[in-house]
Enzyme design. Structure first.
Site, PDB file in Angstrom:
ATOM      1  N   ASP A 125     -15.503   9.341  -0.191  1.00 55.97           N
ATOM      2  CA  ASP A 125     -16.095   8.702   0.986  1.00 55.97           C
ATOM      3  C   ASP A 125     -16.692   9.744   1.945  1.00 55.97           C
ATOM      4  O   ASP A 125     -16.135  10.826   2.116  1.00 55.97           O
ATOM      5  CB  ASP A 125     -14.949   7.949   1.697  1.00 55.97           C
ATOM      6  CG  ASP A 125     -15.453   6.878   2.628  1.00 55.97           C
ATOM      7  OD1 ASP A 125     -16.659   6.818   2.870  1.00 55.97           O
ATOM      8  OD2 ASP A 125     -14.599   6.104   3.117  1.00 55.97           O
ATOM      9  N   TRP A 177       0.847  -1.179   0.000  1.00 55.45           N
ATOM     10  CA  TRP A 177       0.000   0.000   0.000  1.00 55.45           C
ATOM     11  C   TRP A 177       0.901   1.254   0.000  1.00 55.45           C
ATOM     12  O   TRP A 177       1.911   1.278   0.693  1.00 55.45           O
ATOM     13  CB  TRP A 177      -0.918  -0.003   1.230  1.00 55.45           C
ATOM     14  CG  TRP A 177      -1.748   1.235   1.336  1.00 55.45           C
ATOM     15  CD1 TRP A 177      -2.685   1.668   0.441  1.00 55.45           C
ATOM     16  CD2 TRP A 177      -1.702   2.200   2.383  1.00 55.45           C
ATOM     17  NE1 TRP A 177      -3.233   2.860   0.873  1.00 55.45           N
ATOM     18  CE2 TRP A 177      -2.640   3.209   2.063  1.00 55.45           C
ATOM     19  CE3 TRP A 177      -0.963   2.317   3.556  1.00 55.45           C
ATOM     20  CZ2 TRP A 177      -2.870   4.317   2.879  1.00 55.45           C
ATOM     21  CZ3 TRP A 177      -1.189   3.425   4.368  1.00 55.45           C
ATOM     22  CH2 TRP A 177      -2.137   4.406   4.019  1.00 55.45           C
ATOM     23  N   CYS A 234     -10.405   1.329  -7.910  1.00 54.54           N
ATOM     24  CA  CYS A 234      -9.521   1.742  -6.820  1.00 54.54           C
ATOM     25  C   CYS A 234      -9.580   0.635  -5.788  1.00 54.54           C
ATOM     26  O   CYS A 234     -10.633   0.058  -5.551  1.00 54.54           O
ATOM     27  CB  CYS A 234     -10.045   3.056  -6.244  1.00 54.54           C
ATOM     28  SG  CYS A 234      -9.236   3.539  -4.715  1.00 54.54           S
ATOM     29  N   TRP A 288     -14.886   3.346  -7.680  1.00 51.94           N
ATOM     30  CA  TRP A 288     -15.297   2.077  -7.049  1.00 51.94           C
ATOM     31  C   TRP A 288     -14.112   1.549  -6.250  1.00 51.94           C
ATOM     32  O   TRP A 288     -13.119   1.112  -6.806  1.00 51.94           O
ATOM     33  CB  TRP A 288     -15.699   1.086  -8.146  1.00 51.94           C
ATOM     34  CG  TRP A 288     -16.260  -0.208  -7.659  1.00 51.94           C
ATOM     35  CD1 TRP A 288     -15.617  -1.188  -6.961  1.00 51.94           C
ATOM     36  CD2 TRP A 288     -17.597  -0.688  -7.873  1.00 51.94           C
ATOM     37  NE1 TRP A 288     -16.460  -2.238  -6.720  1.00 51.94           N
ATOM     38  CE2 TRP A 288     -17.686  -1.960  -7.272  1.00 51.94           C
ATOM     39  CE3 TRP A 288     -18.733  -0.177  -8.514  1.00 51.94           C
ATOM     40  CZ2 TRP A 288     -18.866  -2.719  -7.297  1.00 51.94           C
ATOM     41  CZ3 TRP A 288     -19.888  -0.941  -8.543  1.00 51.94           C
ATOM     42  CH2 TRP A 288     -19.947  -2.189  -7.928  1.00 51.94           C
ATOM     43  N   ASP A 289     -14.278   1.570  -4.940  1.00 49.57           N
ATOM     44  CA  ASP A 289     -13.167   1.249  -4.046  1.00 49.57           C
ATOM     45  C   ASP A 289     -13.315  -0.163  -3.485  1.00 49.57           C
ATOM     46  O   ASP A 289     -14.399  -0.763  -3.525  1.00 49.57           O
ATOM     47  CB  ASP A 289     -13.156   2.294  -2.915  1.00 49.57           C
ATOM     48  CG  ASP A 289     -11.788   2.514  -2.315  1.00 49.57           C
ATOM     49  OD1 ASP A 289     -10.883   1.694  -2.548  1.00 49.57           O
ATOM     50  OD2 ASP A 289     -11.616   3.517  -1.587  1.00 49.57           O
ATOM     51  N   MET A 290     -12.258  -0.699  -2.919  1.00 52.62           N
ATOM     52  CA  MET A 290     -12.279  -2.043  -2.326  1.00 52.62           C
ATOM     53  C   MET A 290     -11.080  -2.104  -1.391  1.00 52.62           C
ATOM     54  O   MET A 290      -9.952  -2.239  -1.836  1.00 52.62           O
ATOM     55  CB  MET A 290     -12.150  -3.054  -3.464  1.00 52.62           C
ATOM     56  CG  MET A 290     -12.438  -4.488  -3.118  1.00 52.62           C
ATOM     57  SD  MET A 290     -11.033  -5.331  -2.364  1.00 52.62           S
ATOM     58  CE  MET A 290     -11.454  -7.016  -2.634  1.00 52.62           C
ATOM     59  N   ASP A 297      -2.540   5.537  -3.341  1.00 52.04           N
ATOM     60  CA  ASP A 297      -2.951   6.542  -2.364  1.00 52.04           C
ATOM     61  C   ASP A 297      -1.789   7.465  -2.014  1.00 52.04           C
ATOM     62  O   ASP A 297      -1.930   8.334  -1.154  1.00 52.04           O
ATOM     63  CB  ASP A 297      -3.445   5.860  -1.082  1.00 52.04           C
ATOM     64  CG  ASP A 297      -4.903   5.455  -1.204  1.00 52.04           C
ATOM     65  OD1 ASP A 297      -5.572   5.903  -2.144  1.00 52.04           O
ATOM     66  OD2 ASP A 297      -5.367   4.670  -0.347  1.00 52.04           O
TER      67      ASP A 297
END
Ligand code: DGJ
Length: 707
Positions: free
Chosen positions: A330, A163, A483, A440-442, A505
């Protein structure tokens, strides 16, 4: 033998196969101008002593039964039986440069359908379908695509990451045994991007034979580069199945994900350019043929703190800066005040938005911008109404409590009611609001993914695709961004359903230089979300000038990731300037040929994009650290027309300063920066230009235009 020799050809790459009695790839390399099938006999191998008495081919399915002794392409059984299939070709159909080979093993009761297509771009696309011909289920442990590569491929490049640090290349030698990448995270992952590049030792951006593969799959995977004890080598890629996860019933076919493969005789740039062209010609489809709009995404600007009045002021300022698409991230839905709660409750937070979303959307649209919104449908917080109503909708194994990740569980999309719920909520969002774009996040990996007590990572991935397919069909005008905590779900299969990737990010320009370069091996700039972040990066706390941040975001799909109201006029002027610069050049950036330029000084990173007609070129030189030498190394500019003359222009250079303030690095600029020059394409490609001495963590943009 030569009746069964077939060739697929493109301008740059050919593939030669033998189809009978079993299929085998004999050659995957440069296009052959003088090929005749009987030539292939020259590769008939001797039989070595001390081993089997027969030749052992690396067949299309790489079965062990041929005496492979390496890692096979297929493993499985029917309750312990039928575990060593050997396929014999029963049918071959060629249409243009696409081939379908059908093969069967009557003893094992299995049929194999192999699709092999060579695209004009030079990219080879391969997948296999395994069909169970018997009443009893066949348990699939592994089903892979195997591609033999030349024995001279002595080195492998792969990508590691994490990440906020995606796409970091590393290399290993390929001399003996295997190099393996395994991903069990349930998403494409930051850690194990599903790709392998093999090549002649020390292959580089411009030189060497390279064979690169990418598996188009957003779930668990395994990739392998193997050197056999006889010296032959192959690349292999597959979806990775958890124990018991995959069985095929009678008549059912399991398809492998598609393996995309690009061979280049001209190093890594050639490989990437073929991949980019393949994607542009076949995969990337924007709902409308228009320039990629400059974004402003609210996440790092306001996080969960949504106040429509303030957001509308942000939108005013964004429009004034040249932003064309405004995205609320968000925090807009019921009870979402931080990342502990509310995922699953896809209803508007009426406390924050008492008049609904429309006032904000109308405001954004009246300013001439598109409107986008963030969602994370695959997740559920234990602290949510949805969880309280349906605690059994979590993707888990019975009897175990999964660990949370970012305080959330995964919603089991294999439960029809859960799937329908999401479909209904997303349809509400996209059907009742004029939304142009969805981020569209996950944000969570899959741990013990289970459905009805069986492992279900593969099924979950397929259901995610199905949900996007349903929404894509219902709302064809909406663009989707993939995303997943930044770059955790970036691959070619999800790209068939989305239009952009959030690469990371991490908006730190220094880190982004490496991340974006890594991503460029497989993806062209128009699908790579690249944002200018805060002066002080939220991920690393490093500080960078607006020029370095702006130029670093230039060669992507540009955006801003900040609150434009909370910065000073100098910063804002910078955002305006770089948004305009991007717009000025985005057609070249989003359609041109990308070149990673190798610089002898490793502290310098250079790259270019040259328009299709080679009339214009843009080159960014980023100085990552203090230069190793007192002079910067000359920049050679690949991809130009040798016989043409080009005018050299410094397009962006706000940071360049001469000495005068104590011990700075440069006294005098290179001559071409002081007096305009035209130079031949050949000279620019072979000799290059002198660069000004750049400060650490700064960049310049140089343009060339054919005169
Ligand atoms: C993770 C994403 O990568 C970020 O860009 C942001 O959208 C947050 N999630 C929001 O929770």
């Amino acid at each position: 033998m030569h009746d069964s020799i077939l060739r697929l050809e493109s301008k740059t790459v050919d593939v030669v196969l033998k189809t009978h009695p079993f299929a085998e790839i004999l050659y995957w390399g440069p296009h052959l101008n003088h090929f005749s099938p009987q030539d292939a006999e020259s590769l008939s191998r001797p039989v070595a002593n001390g081993r089997l008495d027969v030749d052992s081919p690396v067949t299309l399915m790489a079965e062990l039964g041929h005496g492979l002794f390496g890692t096979p392409g297929i493993e499985g059984h029917r309750d312990g039986m039928d575990s060593s299939p050997l396929f014999k070709t029963v049918g071959v159909a060629q249409e243009g440069q696409s081939l379908t080979v059908t093969a069967e093993d009557a003893h094992a009761g299995l049929r194999l359908t192999s699709e092999i297509a060579l695209d004009d771009s030079g990219v080879l696309v391969v997948r296999h379908g395994l069909t169970n011909l018997r009443a009893q289920a066949w348990q699939v442990e592994r089903l892979a695509v195997t591609l033999p590569i030349a024995e001279r491929a002595g080195e492998v490049m792969a990508f590691h990451g994490r990440w906020i640090r995606e796409f970091q290349p590393h290399r290993v030698k390929l001399e003996h045994d295997s190099f393996v990448i395994e991903n069990r995270r349930g998403r494409t992952s930051h850690e194990h991007f599903p790709a392998l590049i093999s090549g002649t030792p020390s292959f580089s951006e411009m030189h060497g034979d390279v064979w690169g593969v990418h598996l188009g799959w957003s779930g668990n995977h395994r990739l392998r580069a193997e050197a056999k004890t006889d010296g032959r080598r192959y690349l292999q890629a597959e979806a990775l199945y958890l124990p018991g996860e995959m069985t095929i019933a009678e008549g059912e076919t399991l398809w492998t994900p598609r393996l995309y493969a690009s061979y280049s005789a001209n190093g890594l740039n050639g490989m990437s350019q073929q991949f980019h062209r393949y994607l542009r010609d076949n995969v990337i489809r924007f709902p409308e043929n228009k320039p990629r709009p400059v974004h402003l995404n609210t996440w790092e600007g306001i996080y969960f703190d949504h106040d429509p009045q303030y957001i509308m002021r942000m939108a005013d300022e964004a429009a004034a800066l040249g932003v064309e698409r405004f995205i609320i991230d968000d925090g807009w839905f019921k009870g979402r005040n931080d990342d502990h709660a509310a995922l699953g409750d896809w209803y508007l937070d009426e406390k924050k938005y008492p008049h609904g979303l429309m006032p904000v959307i109308n405001h954004v649209k009246n300013l001439g911008m598109e409107f986008g919104i963030w969602v994370e449908p695959e997740m559920i917080n234990p602290d949510s109404d949805l969880y309280r109503a349906h605690p059994d909708w979590v993707l888990a194994m019975p009897g175990y409590t999964p660990p949370t990740g970012r305080h959330q569980y995964v919603l089991n999309l294999n439960i029809p009611e859960a799937f329908e719920y999401l479909q209904e909520r997303m349809t509400w969002l996209l059907g009742e609001h004029p939304v142009d774009y969805v981020k569209w996040d996950m944000n969570r990996e899959l741990v013990q993914p289970g459905h009805n007590g069986k492992a279900a990572a593969d099924a979950q991935t397929r259901q995610f695709y199905r949900l996007l397919d349903v929404l894509g069909e219902r709302f064809p005008q909406v663009e989707f961004e993939s995303c997943s905590s930044g770059g955790g779900r970036i691959d070619y299969e999800v790209l068939t359903r989305c239009h952009r990737f959030w690469a990371s990010d991490n908006n730190d320009a220094l880190e982004r230089n490496a991340i974006q370069r890594g991503m460029s091996y497989f993806f062209p700039p128009e699908v790579m979300g690249a944002h200018i972040g805060h002066h002080k990066c939220h991920a690393t706390f490093r500080q960078h000038s607006i020029a370095f941040r702006g130029l670093t975001a230039l060669f992507g799909h540009m955006g801003l990731e900040l609150d434009p109201l909370s910065v000073d006029e100098q910063e804002r002027a910078g955002y305006r300037h770089y948004a305009a610069l991007h717009k000025r050049w985005r057609e070249v950036i989003h359609t041109g040929t990308q070149w990673r330029v190798e610089m002898p000084d490793a502290t310098t990173l250079a790259q270019g994009i040259v328009s299709q007609d080679r009339g214009q070129g843009l080159f960014i030189v980023s100085q990552l650290a203090m230069p190793d030498y007192t002079l910067m190394m000359p920049l050679r500019m690949p991809g130009l027309e040798a016989g043409a003359r080009y005018r050299l222009t410094l397009l962006d250079h706000p940071n360049i300063r001469l000495t005068g303030e104590g011990g700075h690095t440069m006294r005098k600029l290179p001559a071409w920066m002081e007096a305009p020059q035209t130079v031949s394409g050949e000279w620019l490609m072979q000799a290059g230009i002198a660069l000004p001495i750049l400060d650490p963590e700064s960049a310049i943009l140089i343009g060339v235009e054919r005169v």
